[in-house]
Motif scaffolding. Structure first.
Motif, short mmCIF file in Angstrom:
data_model
loop_
_atom_site.label_atom_id
_atom_site.label_comp_id
_atom_site.label_asym_id
_atom_site.label_seq_id
_atom_site.Cartn_x
_atom_site.Cartn_y
_atom_site.Cartn_z
N ALA A 1 -46.99 -28.27 3.10
CA ALA A 1 -48.48 -27.98 3.58
C ALA A 1 -48.36 -26.89 4.81
N VAL A 2 -47.12 -26.87 5.46
CA VAL A 2 -46.98 -25.79 6.57
C VAL A 2 -47.19 -24.39 5.88
N LEU A 3 -46.37 -24.08 5.02
CA LEU A 3 -46.47 -22.89 4.53
C LEU A 3 -47.94 -22.49 3.98
N VAL A 4 -48.68 -23.34 3.26
CA VAL A 4 -49.91 -23.10 2.63
C VAL A 4 -50.89 -22.82 4.00
N ALA A 5 -50.53 -23.43 4.79
CA ALA A 5 -51.48 -23.36 6.04
C ALA A 5 -51.62 -21.72 6.37
N THR A 6 -50.62 -20.89 6.00
CA THR A 6 -50.72 -19.58 6.53
C THR A 6 -51.42 -18.82 5.51
N LEU A 7 -52.02 -19.43 4.42
CA LEU A 7 -52.81 -18.89 3.42
C LEU A 7 -54.20 -19.33 3.20
N SER A 8 -55.14 -18.52 2.75
CA SER A 8 -56.45 -18.71 2.45
C SER A 8 -56.41 -19.25 1.25
N ASP A 9 -57.52 -19.95 0.83
CA ASP A 9 -57.57 -20.68 -0.54
C ASP A 9 -57.34 -19.98 -1.45
N GLU A 10 -57.93 -18.67 -1.47
CA GLU A 10 -57.69 -17.82 -2.70
C GLU A 10 -56.25 -17.53 -2.95
N GLU A 11 -55.66 -17.19 -1.70
CA GLU A 11 -54.47 -16.62 -1.74
C GLU A 11 -53.41 -17.67 -2.10
N GLU A 12 -53.73 -18.72 -1.85
CA GLU A 12 -52.86 -20.03 -2.47
C GLU A 12 -53.08 -20.05 -3.80
N GLN A 13 -54.23 -20.03 -4.36
CA GLN A 13 -54.64 -20.39 -5.66
C GLN A 13 -53.73 -19.03 -6.56
N THR A 14 -54.22 -18.07 -6.05
CA THR A 14 -53.71 -16.77 -6.69
C THR A 14 -52.00 -16.80 -6.77
N LEU A 15 -51.57 -16.95 -5.51
CA LEU A 15 -49.99 -17.09 -5.43
C LEU A 15 -49.50 -18.15 -6.46
N ARG A 16 -49.96 -19.24 -6.57
CA ARG A 16 -49.39 -20.26 -7.47
C ARG A 16 -49.57 -20.00 -8.80
N THR A 17 -50.77 -19.50 -9.28
CA THR A 17 -50.78 -18.94 -10.60
C THR A 17 -49.64 -17.94 -11.09
N VAL A 18 -49.61 -16.91 -10.26
CA VAL A 18 -48.86 -15.82 -10.22
C VAL A 18 -47.49 -15.97 -10.48
N LEU A 19 -47.20 -16.85 -9.52
CA LEU A 19 -45.43 -17.35 -9.55
C LEU A 19 -45.27 -18.11 -10.90
N ARG A 20 -46.16 -18.88 -11.20
CA ARG A 20 -45.75 -19.79 -12.50
C ARG A 20 -45.60 -18.82 -13.56
N ARG A 21 -46.32 -17.70 -13.52
CA ARG A 21 -46.23 -16.73 -14.73
C ARG A 21 -44.83 -16.04 -14.53
N LEU A 22 -44.64 -15.64 -13.34
CA LEU A 22 -43.34 -14.76 -13.24
C LEU A 22 -42.23 -15.67 -13.53
N ALA A 23 -42.36 -17.03 -13.16
CA ALA A 23 -41.32 -17.73 -13.21
C ALA A 23 -41.31 -18.33 -14.81
N LYS A 24 -41.98 -17.80 -15.48
CA LYS A 24 -42.33 -18.51 -17.08
C LYS A 24 -42.16 -19.86 -17.30
N MET A 25 -42.86 -20.53 -15.93
CA MET A 25 -42.95 -22.06 -16.10
C MET A 25 -44.25 -22.18 -16.92
N ASP A 26 -44.14 -23.59 -17.34
CA ASP A 26 -45.58 -23.94 -18.14
C ASP A 26 -46.46 -23.94 -17.06
N PRO A 27 -47.62 -23.86 -17.31
CA PRO A 27 -48.58 -23.65 -16.32
C PRO A 27 -49.14 -24.98 -16.11
N ALA A 28 -48.36 -25.91 -15.61
CA ALA A 28 -48.96 -27.21 -15.59
C ALA A 28 -50.37 -27.46 -14.83
#
Lengths: 146, 146
Positions: A119-146
């Motif tokens: 939560a502390v980390l996310v607080a430094t991000l806007s909503d869109e930034e968080e959304q994009t970050l999570r999406t993109v990281l999952r893609r880069l990590a080749k994780m299931d897009p849970a």
DNA sequence: CGTTAATGGTTGATTTTGTAACCAACAAGC
DNA sequence: GCTTGTTGGTTACAAAATCAACCATTAACG
């Protein structure tokens, strides 16, 4: 060719690594100081805490950790009485791992720490930034897009 | 409390680490197989290649690597004749490090590999995604927003 | 000046990781 | 049912990262 158009701060693997390291510092202090755990150990603990009883190789598939790391983390957690092993009666090669009450208590505690830390980390991000970050990281990590 | 609202894939430090590891795999193979280098070594090489002659502690400040890692990486690169040391005549504690021609050649080669590798990663992202990712990672990494 | 502290860097011991070989249990094919 | 191969997991050994102690040099300050 020109130093300007490529630098370390622009190299994604480097940047990702720096961000990963910096962002995990505070959580690391907790599982290290409070429980004397290693990174591999809290990961195994979290897998069992989050997804329940499973075998070592299932943890391996989910986490992509090497099986020797898992083997050692499991031993360490067993020594601390944080989990128990039960051999499968059908296939006697594999054994099911399950948290003890003490293991679950540690997991519950650390999960709360993790949640707050996130939560502390996310607080430094806007909503869109968080959304994009999570999406993109999952893609880069080749994780299931849970 | 509910497993649904917190999982490993949602914990940023974990997600960042998975993405960092996955994304650096292919580059790692190159500097390892082609030059027998360690992560610390290519980092030192890149610092000198990108920013020029500097001391070990300057590298430490920029990269946040621990000084013992840097010391050993510098020795390794020196053994391979990739850099030279020159003691500062003013303050004889510190020494300036500089790439040799061989070091620069290795750096040029690896920088091209890195650039291409970065391009491959970026190709999986939209323009806004890339922009946001870089901005946010710099913030999380507490790097100068160069 | 002379003592004490700080800085730049190295070294050695310990801990952790990575790699390969290994054992035991099971599966497949003949 | 006996090879041959595969799977789940452990162990031994080598490579690397971490941590603390250490030198040499310089700075701070009485």
């Amino acid at each position: 060719m020109n130093p300007e158009d490529f630098d370390l701060g622009g190299f994604l693997p480097y940047l990702l690594n720096q961000a990963a390291e910096e962002s995990s510092l505070s959580f690391q202090r907790v599982y290290k100081d409070r429980y004397g755990m290693l990174r591999t150990e809290w990961r195994v603990l979290f897998h069992l805490g989050l997804y329940g009883r499973m075998t070592a190789s299932e943890i391996g598939m989910r986490s992509k950790m090497h099986k020797t790391k898992i083997s050692r983390a499991v031993s360490a957690l067993e020594d601390r009485r944080f989990l128990t092993r039960e051999r499968d009666t059908g296939d006697r090669r594999q054994e099911y791992l399950e948290l003890t009450n003490a293991g679950r208590a540690a997991y519950d505690d650390l999960r709360e720490v993790a949640r707050k830390h996130d939560a502390v980390l996310v607080a430094t991000l806007s909503d869109e930034e968080e959304q994009t970050l999570r999406t993109v990281l999952r893609r880069l990590a080749k994780m299931d897009p849970a």
